[in-house]
Design a protein around this motif. Sequence first.
Motif, PDB file in Angstrom:
ATOM      1  N   GLU A   7       0.833  -1.194   0.000  1.00  0.00           N
ATOM      2  CA  GLU A   7       0.000   0.000   0.000  1.00  0.00           C
ATOM      3  C   GLU A   7       0.871   1.248   0.000  1.00  0.00           C
ATOM      4  N   PRO A  41      -3.888   4.921  -2.685  1.00  0.00           N
ATOM      5  CA  PRO A  41      -4.986   5.444  -1.877  1.00  0.00           C
ATOM      6  C   PRO A  41      -6.068   5.975  -2.808  1.00  0.00           C
ATOM      7  N   ALA A  42      -7.291   6.111  -2.308  1.00  0.00           N
ATOM      8  CA  ALA A  42      -8.403   6.575  -3.130  1.00  0.00           C
ATOM      9  C   ALA A  42      -8.119   7.938  -3.746  1.00  0.00           C
ATOM     10  N   LEU A  43      -7.535   8.849  -2.967  1.00  0.00           N
ATOM     11  CA  LEU A  43      -7.184  10.180  -3.459  1.00  0.00           C
ATOM     12  C   LEU A  43      -5.743  10.481  -3.098  1.00  0.00           C
ATOM     13  N   ARG A  82      -7.633  10.938  -8.313  1.00  0.00           N
ATOM     14  CA  ARG A  82      -8.193   9.616  -8.034  1.00  0.00           C
ATOM     15  C   ARG A  82      -7.230   8.545  -8.542  1.00  0.00           C
ATOM     16  N   ALA A  83      -7.121   7.467  -7.795  1.00  0.00           N
ATOM     17  CA  ALA A  83      -6.254   6.355  -8.195  1.00  0.00           C
ATOM     18  C   ALA A  83      -6.668   5.823  -9.562  1.00  0.00           C
ATOM     19  N   SER A  84      -7.967   5.719  -9.800  1.00  0.00           N
ATOM     20  CA  SER A  84      -8.441   5.191 -11.082  1.00  0.00           C
ATOM     21  C   SER A  84      -8.051   6.112 -12.243  1.00  0.00           C
TER      22      SER A  84
END
Length: 102
Positions: A7, A41-43, A82-84
Amino acid sequence: MPKDKTEIKPTNQWSGSSVFLCDQFPALRGENVMTATAVLPALMIIDDLAQYLSVAKKTIYDWNCSGTGPTRIKVGGSVRYRASDIESWIDSNTITPLDITV
């Protein structure tokens, strides 16, 4: 592959030690990079993104001004990624080698 060692931590938790880096990047541990992936992380903030991509923060700012970097969002007055969106941007900038037969 232990999940807790892949992570990516936020900027204020980056230790910078080689042990930490080996935990973060599978290639440094001698693992097959194709099978070990980091969990983002998500953001992410600009500092995190710059460190993740191994570029200067100024490069991220330049990309933002020119519109060539990953899509960003505003949360309050802060820019986040954003990770995506980061993964999509990386995928869209992947260069495949030419198949040259001699």
